[in-house]
Scaffold this motif. Structure first.
Motif, PDB file in Angstrom:
ATOM      1  N   LYS A  82       0.824  -1.200   0.000  1.00  0.00           N
ATOM      2  CA  LYS A  82       0.000   0.000   0.000  1.00  0.00           C
ATOM      3  C   LYS A  82       0.866   1.262   0.000  1.00  0.00           C
ATOM      4  O   LYS A  82       0.590   2.231  -0.713  1.00  0.00           O
ATOM      5  N   LYS A  83       1.940   1.257   0.811  1.00  0.00           N
ATOM      6  CA  LYS A  83       2.846   2.401   0.859  1.00  0.00           C
ATOM      7  C   LYS A  83       3.563   2.600  -0.478  1.00  0.00           C
ATOM      8  O   LYS A  83       3.763   3.726  -0.928  1.00  0.00           O
ATOM      9  N   PHE A  84       3.944   1.469  -1.101  1.00  0.00           N
ATOM     10  CA  PHE A  84       4.622   1.564  -2.390  1.00  0.00           C
ATOM     11  C   PHE A  84       3.689   2.131  -3.452  1.00  0.00           C
ATOM     12  O   PHE A  84       4.086   2.969  -4.265  1.00  0.00           O
ATOM     13  N   ARG A  85       2.432   1.681  -3.426  1.00  0.00           N
ATOM     14  CA  ARG A  85       1.448   2.199  -4.388  1.00  0.00           C
ATOM     15  C   ARG A  85       1.224   3.695  -4.179  1.00  0.00           C
ATOM     16  O   ARG A  85       1.113   4.460  -5.130  1.00  0.00           O
ATOM     17  N   ARG A  86       1.180   4.099  -2.917  1.00  0.00           N
ATOM     18  CA  ARG A  86       1.005   5.525  -2.615  1.00  0.00           C
ATOM     19  C   ARG A  86       2.202   6.325  -3.128  1.00  0.00           C
ATOM     20  O   ARG A  86       2.043   7.412  -3.688  1.00  0.00           O
ATOM     21  N   ARG A 103      -8.629   6.054  -8.946  1.00  0.00           N
ATOM     22  CA  ARG A 103      -7.184   5.960  -8.722  1.00  0.00           C
ATOM     23  C   ARG A 103      -6.426   6.798  -9.748  1.00  0.00           C
ATOM     24  O   ARG A 103      -5.467   7.498  -9.409  1.00  0.00           O
ATOM     25  N   ASP A 104      -6.846   6.729 -11.009  1.00  0.00           N
ATOM     26  CA  ASP A 104      -6.212   7.571 -12.022  1.00  0.00           C
ATOM     27  C   ASP A 104      -6.411   9.050 -11.695  1.00  0.00           C
ATOM     28  O   ASP A 104      -5.532   9.877 -11.926  1.00  0.00           O
ATOM     29  N   GLY A 105      -7.593   9.357 -11.153  1.00  0.00           N
ATOM     30  CA  GLY A 105      -7.862  10.725 -10.740  1.00  0.00           C
ATOM     31  C   GLY A 105      -6.941  11.184  -9.628  1.00  0.00           C
ATOM     32  O   GLY A 105      -6.579  12.358  -9.552  1.00  0.00           O
ATOM     33  N   GLU A 106      -6.553  10.246  -8.760  1.00  0.00           N
ATOM     34  CA  GLU A 106      -5.626  10.576  -7.681  1.00  0.00           C
ATOM     35  C   GLU A 106      -4.294  11.064  -8.232  1.00  0.00           C
ATOM     36  O   GLU A 106      -3.726  12.042  -7.751  1.00  0.00           O
ATOM     37  N   MET A 107      -3.806  10.383  -9.259  1.00  0.00           N
ATOM     38  CA  MET A 107      -2.544  10.796  -9.866  1.00  0.00           C
ATOM     39  C   MET A 107      -2.705  12.141 -10.572  1.00  0.00           C
ATOM     40  O   MET A 107      -1.835  13.014 -10.484  1.00  0.00           O
ATOM     41  N   ALA A 108      -3.823  12.328 -11.258  1.00  0.00           N
ATOM     42  CA  ALA A 108      -4.076  13.593 -11.938  1.00  0.00           C
ATOM     43  C   ALA A 108      -4.186  14.737 -10.933  1.00  0.00           C
ATOM     44  O   ALA A 108      -3.670  15.835 -11.168  1.00  0.00           O
ATOM     45  N   ARG A 163      -5.782  23.985  -8.012  1.00  0.00           N
ATOM     46  CA  ARG A 163      -6.574  23.409  -6.922  1.00  0.00           C
ATOM     47  C   ARG A 163      -7.400  22.258  -7.484  1.00  0.00           C
ATOM     48  O   ARG A 163      -8.238  22.454  -8.373  1.00  0.00           O
ATOM     49  N   ALA A 164      -7.152  21.052  -7.006  1.00  0.00           N
ATOM     50  CA  ALA A 164      -7.905  19.871  -7.447  1.00  0.00           C
ATOM     51  C   ALA A 164      -9.127  19.695  -6.556  1.00  0.00           C
ATOM     52  O   ALA A 164      -9.009  19.629  -5.331  1.00  0.00           O
TER      53      ALA A 164
END
Length: 231
Positions: free
Chosen positions: A4-8, A80-85, A95-96
């Protein structure tokens, strides 16, 4: 826990910073020309605020171009893709606001309205995050209606492109491409439209964007207009 930490780490740090570095590197090679800048600048010089509206397919050249238009707020899905964006636009200084038509949209719209009142410009991808391609979703009209902001179409067109195998055939101009960024005439959304008026406004903005994209893309086949724009 380690996984989980690596993914973050990947989604919060490595991918956003590495991706943004590549975007900036590629964008630095573009030969960009602005068409009809007064449609944006007249609003900004008067102290006004606005909503930039663009197709998902074409927003790539705007990632770095609009980095000097801060403060800008943009709605991004809670995927999840939105998290990276979201992390990437935060690095840019935007501001996201997390939410979409399928999840968290009402709260996100309320946040966008508050930010607009605080002086933020609003960026909105009208058909994201998953289409249908080129069709304006209700979120754009709601933001403009509730915050009483004009919609300014932002048309981005590149001469030499990569097209990806995505739902909208996402386009990225190739290195050293000529790129046009065109601002359409402001579209004012009445506060009170009624049910039929809302749908008619959606259709009007959708058609306006399609016409502007088609007209701008046609420049690449018109030597006279090319010389006028690029010299």
């Amino acid at each position: 826990m380690v996984k989980k930490k690596f993914r973050r780490f990947l989604y919060h740090y490595l991918f956003p910073y590495a991706g943004l570095f590549l975007v900036r590197l590629l964008s630095a090679t573009y030969r960009i020309r602005i068409v009809d800048p007064d449609n944006e600048q007249n609003i900004l010089k008067a102290g006004g605020r606005l909503v930039y509206a663009s197709w998902h397919q074409r927003f790539f050249p705007g990632i770095t171009f609009f980095s000097n238009r801060k403060p800008i707020a943009i709605m991004i899905s809670q995927s999840r893709d939105g998290e990276m964006a979201a992390r990437t636009v935060t690095i840019l200084g935007w501001r996201a606001v997390r939410g979409s038509s399928s999840h968290g949209g009402d709260q996100a719209l309320e946040t966008m309205k508050i930010l607009a009142r605080q002086g933020y410009k609003i960026g909105h991808i009208v058909d994201g995050p998953q289409g249908p391609f080129g069709v304006v979703k209700p979120g754009l009209i709601r933001i403009a209606q509730y915050a009483q902001l004009p919609i300014v179409p932002v048309i981005m067109s590149g001469q030499n492109l990569w097209a990806f195998n995505s739902w909208d055939r996402f386009m990225v101009p190739k290195p050293f491409s000529r790129v046009i960024i065109r601002f359409g005439s402001p579209i004012h959304v009445p506060r009170d439209m009624g049910k039929d008026g809302f749908g008619q406004m959606q259709a009007h903005v959708t058609q306006t964007l399609k016409q502007l994209y088609a007209d701008t893309d046609a420049v690449w086949q018109d030597e006279v207009r090319l010389r006028e724009i690029f010299g």
